[in-house]
Design a protein around this motif. Structure first.
Motif, PDB file in Angstrom:
ATOM      1  N   ASP A 147       0.848  -1.207   0.000  1.00 41.11           N
ATOM      2  CA  ASP A 147       0.000   0.000   0.000  1.00 41.11           C
ATOM      3  C   ASP A 147       0.879   1.251   0.000  1.00 41.11           C
ATOM      4  O   ASP A 147       0.588   2.228  -0.689  1.00 41.11           O
ATOM      5  CB  ASP A 147      -0.892   0.043   1.252  1.00 41.11           C
ATOM      6  N   LEU A 148       1.934   1.192   0.797  1.00 45.45           N
ATOM      7  CA  LEU A 148       2.847   2.334   0.893  1.00 45.45           C
ATOM      8  C   LEU A 148       3.521   2.599  -0.459  1.00 45.45           C
ATOM      9  O   LEU A 148       3.625   3.739  -0.906  1.00 45.45           O
ATOM     10  CB  LEU A 148       3.908   2.043   1.959  1.00 45.45           C
ATOM     11  N   LEU A 149       3.951   1.510  -1.071  1.00 46.74           N
ATOM     12  CA  LEU A 149       4.601   1.650  -2.389  1.00 46.74           C
ATOM     13  C   LEU A 149       3.664   2.340  -3.365  1.00 46.74           C
ATOM     14  O   LEU A 149       4.058   3.235  -4.104  1.00 46.74           O
ATOM     15  CB  LEU A 149       4.980   0.274  -2.952  1.00 46.74           C
ATOM     16  N   LYS A 150       2.402   1.900  -3.343  1.00 43.94           N
ATOM     17  CA  LYS A 150       1.465   2.455  -4.311  1.00 43.94           C
ATOM     18  C   LYS A 150       1.127   3.914  -3.992  1.00 43.94           C
ATOM     19  O   LYS A 150       1.118   4.765  -4.874  1.00 43.94           O
ATOM     20  CB  LYS A 150       0.189   1.608  -4.346  1.00 43.94           C
ATOM     21  N   ASP A 151       0.859   4.188  -2.714  1.00 44.99           N
ATOM     22  CA  ASP A 151       0.492   5.560  -2.309  1.00 44.99           C
ATOM     23  C   ASP A 151       1.614   6.542  -2.612  1.00 44.99           C
ATOM     24  O   ASP A 151       1.414   7.570  -3.250  1.00 44.99           O
ATOM     25  CB  ASP A 151       0.258   5.611  -0.798  1.00 44.99           C
ATOM     26  N   ASN A 152       2.804   6.209  -2.137  1.00 48.37           N
ATOM     27  CA  ASN A 152       3.916   7.151  -2.277  1.00 48.37           C
ATOM     28  C   ASN A 152       4.460   7.181  -3.697  1.00 48.37           C
ATOM     29  O   ASN A 152       4.951   8.214  -4.159  1.00 48.37           O
ATOM     30  CB  ASN A 152       5.023   6.816  -1.276  1.00 48.37           C
ATOM     31  N   GLY A 153       4.344   6.059  -4.387  1.00 49.85           N
ATOM     32  CA  GLY A 153       4.787   6.030  -5.788  1.00 49.85           C
ATOM     33  C   GLY A 153       4.109   7.121  -6.598  1.00 49.85           C
ATOM     34  O   GLY A 153       4.738   7.792  -7.422  1.00 49.85           O
ATOM     35  N   LYS A 154       2.814   7.325  -6.323  1.00 48.41           N
ATOM     36  CA  LYS A 154       2.063   8.345  -7.077  1.00 48.41           C
ATOM     37  C   LYS A 154       2.633   9.740  -6.844  1.00 48.41           C
ATOM     38  O   LYS A 154       2.671  10.570  -7.743  1.00 48.41           O
ATOM     39  CB  LYS A 154       0.584   8.323  -6.655  1.00 48.41           C
ATOM     40  N   ILE A 155       3.056   9.997  -5.601  1.00 48.61           N
ATOM     41  CA  ILE A 155       3.636  11.316  -5.286  1.00 48.61           C
ATOM     42  C   ILE A 155       4.854  11.563  -6.172  1.00 48.61           C
ATOM     43  O   ILE A 155       5.027  12.629  -6.753  1.00 48.61           O
ATOM     44  CB  ILE A 155       4.066  11.387  -3.796  1.00 48.61           C
ATOM     45  N   PHE A 156       5.706  10.537  -6.282  1.00 44.55           N
ATOM     46  CA  PHE A 156       6.965  10.736  -7.022  1.00 44.55           C
ATOM     47  C   PHE A 156       6.721  10.854  -8.528  1.00 44.55           C
ATOM     48  O   PHE A 156       7.488  11.519  -9.221  1.00 44.55           O
ATOM     49  CB  PHE A 156       7.965   9.630  -6.680  1.00 44.55           C
ATOM     50  N   ILE A 157       5.651  10.220  -9.021  1.00 44.77           N
ATOM     51  CA  ILE A 157       5.343  10.378 -10.448  1.00 44.77           C
ATOM     52  C   ILE A 157       4.995  11.842 -10.728  1.00 44.77           C
ATOM     53  O   ILE A 157       5.542  12.474 -11.630  1.00 44.77           O
ATOM     54  CB  ILE A 157       4.171   9.463 -10.863  1.00 44.77           C
ATOM     55  N   ALA A 158       4.093  12.395  -9.905  1.00 46.27           N
ATOM     56  CA  ALA A 158       3.663  13.786 -10.124  1.00 46.27           C
ATOM     57  C   ALA A 158       4.845  14.736  -9.948  1.00 46.27           C
ATOM     58  O   ALA A 158       5.048  15.664 -10.745  1.00 46.27           O
ATOM     59  CB  ALA A 158       2.545  14.133  -9.138  1.00 46.27           C
ATOM     60  N   GLN A 159       5.655  14.493  -8.919  1.00 43.65           N
ATOM     61  CA  GLN A 159       6.777  15.417  -8.682  1.00 43.65           C
ATOM     62  C   GLN A 159       7.845  15.264  -9.760  1.00 43.65           C
ATOM     63  O   GLN A 159       8.468  16.247 -10.165  1.00 43.65           O
ATOM     64  CB  GLN A 159       7.344  15.200  -7.276  1.00 43.65           C
ATOM     65  N   GLY A 160       8.021  14.048 -10.254  1.00 50.42           N
ATOM     66  CA  GLY A 160       8.982  13.830 -11.347  1.00 50.42           C
ATOM     67  C   GLY A 160       8.581  14.628 -12.577  1.00 50.42           C
ATOM     68  O   GLY A 160       9.438  15.243 -13.238  1.00 50.42           O
ATOM     69  N   LYS A 161       7.281  14.648 -12.850  1.00 47.31           N
ATOM     70  CA  LYS A 161       6.809  15.413 -14.016  1.00 47.31           C
ATOM     71  C   LYS A 161       7.058  16.906 -13.822  1.00 47.31           C
ATOM     72  O   LYS A 161       7.465  17.612 -14.744  1.00 47.31           O
ATOM     73  CB  LYS A 161       5.316  15.152 -14.244  1.00 47.31           C
ATOM     74  N   ALA A 162       6.792  17.379 -12.592  1.00 50.00           N
ATOM     75  CA  ALA A 162       7.011  18.810 -12.315  1.00 50.00           C
ATOM     76  C   ALA A 162       8.499  19.150 -12.432  1.00 50.00           C
ATOM     77  O   ALA A 162       8.870  20.197 -12.986  1.00 50.00           O
ATOM     78  CB  ALA A 162       6.479  19.162 -10.920  1.00 50.00           C
ATOM     79  N   ILE A 163       9.357  18.271 -11.948  1.00 48.45           N
ATOM     80  CA  ILE A 163      10.814  18.510 -12.038  1.00 48.45           C
ATOM     81  C   ILE A 163      11.219  18.592 -13.508  1.00 48.45           C
ATOM     82  O   ILE A 163      11.954  19.492 -13.934  1.00 48.45           O
ATOM     83  CB  ILE A 163      11.597  17.392 -11.305  1.00 48.45           C
TER      84      ILE A 163
END
Ligand code: NAX
Length: 311
Positions: free
Chosen positions: A104-120
């Protein structure tokens, strides 16, 4: 002093526990050196409580009167936080809570890094470098805390100063399956296993103590490691900008040391003038290979869990 161009350092989760232990170190010069000015670009979730807390942290930073801290940006918008950033330190994410499955943690936090990766990708400086501290871990490129923990344990057992323990690198995941490679480590320039003289301790005490240190800190503090995690991030980035340093970093394995190609795994790197090169020349014995196989299996499983996010 402040004639050098400031480095823009974006930090996510800036009002969290690690953020609170980290920002003051960056602003004091511990990460980029005593002559390098910095601008802190601080991201928190756009919610009243964390934004208010972030403001409080910024007030304390002001009150430190750090000569190197030339500006601060406080925001709830990733595109503002990462704008022209030279370093993006991704700390903000959920720690694992009671009853929460790792998946669950992998899935929840994974989404954060996808969005932030795009912003970066969209707004950060062309030469931006990214360090991921927040879990999940097979996208987590920082295993420095594990290296520091392992060095401290060996130094304590041998009764020597920490600097005497060298050549100790972390292979695999930032989880209890990691392999802290004592087989190539040195104490005072000599083979560490020979100096310790207790193979059973190295295999049955040292490795699990290092692997489960995070859980032991949570048990003792009722909070996860914060100051030591922040310190590890300072060490990690400082060594990445200091040519010649050899240290543990999680990199795309490309099949090195028997890891599955494409998984991100801890291993030793040497910082160069333009980045780093992976050191892939350590010969592993059967015990080390079996430990690496175990942590590799976990990394492959975690990659499988989040394969939808990678697509
Ligand atoms: P905290 O819960 O104290 O702080 C996290 C902060 O991140 C909170 O203020 C939260 O509002 C913010 N946040 C959450 N989602 C965000 C988003 N999308 N954008 C911006 N900010 C966001 O946790 P803390 O103790 O600081 O730990 C942070 C992360 O580091 C956790 O995932 C934790 O598990 C991980 N750790 C990593 C370690 C490592 O060696 N790599 C060791 C320590 C720690 O376990």
């Amino acid at each position: 002093m402040a004639s050098r161009k400031p480095i823009r350092v974006a930090v996510t989760g800036a009002a969290g526990n690690i953020g609170y232990a980290l920002l003051f170190r960056i602003a004091s010069g511990a990460m980029f050196g005593p002559d390098q000015p910095v601008i802190l670009q601080l991201l928190e979730i756009p919610v009243e409580g964390p934004q208010k807390a972030l403001k409080g942290v910024a007030m304390e930073l002001e009150d430190c009167a750090f000569p190197l801290l030339t500006d601060m940006v406080l925001t709830g918008d990733a595109e503002v936080a990462f704008k022209d950033a030279n370093w993006c330190l991704l700390v903000g994410s959920k720690p694992r809570g009671p009853g929460m499955e790792r998946a669950d943690l992998l899935k929840d936090n994974g989404k954060i890094f996808i969005a932030q990766g795009k912003a970066i990708d969209a707004v950060a400086a062309d030469d931006a470098r990214v360090a991921v501290v927040g879990n999940p871990c097979n996208t987590n490129v920082m295993v420095r805390l594990d290296e520091n923990r392992a060095r401290a344990q060996l130094a304590q057992k041998a009764g020597v100063a920490i600097d005497e323990v060298t050549d100790l690198y972390i292979y695999g995941n930032h989880s209890p399956t990691m392999f802290a490679d004592f087989t190539h480590a040195k104490i005072g320039g000599k083979d560490a296993a020979g100096v310790i003289g207790d193979e059973a301790w190295l295999k049955n005490d040292f490795l699990p103590t290092v692997g489960k240190r995070g859980a032991a800190i949570i048990e003792a503090r009722c909070l996860s490691s914060a100051a030591s995690a922040a310190n590890a991030l300072v060490d990690h980035v400082r060594d990445l900008v200091t040519p010649g340093k050899v240290h543990s970093v999680a990199v795309s394995s490309e099949g090195r040391y028997g890891f599955a190609p494409g998984v991100w795994a801890g291993m030793p790197v040497r910082t160069t003038a333009s980045g780093y090169e992976v050191i892939d020349s350590f010969a592993m014995d059967d015990f080390a290979k079996s430990k690496i196989a175990l942590t590799n299996d976990e990394l492959v499983g975690e990659r499988e869990t989040i394969k939808d996010l990678l697509a």
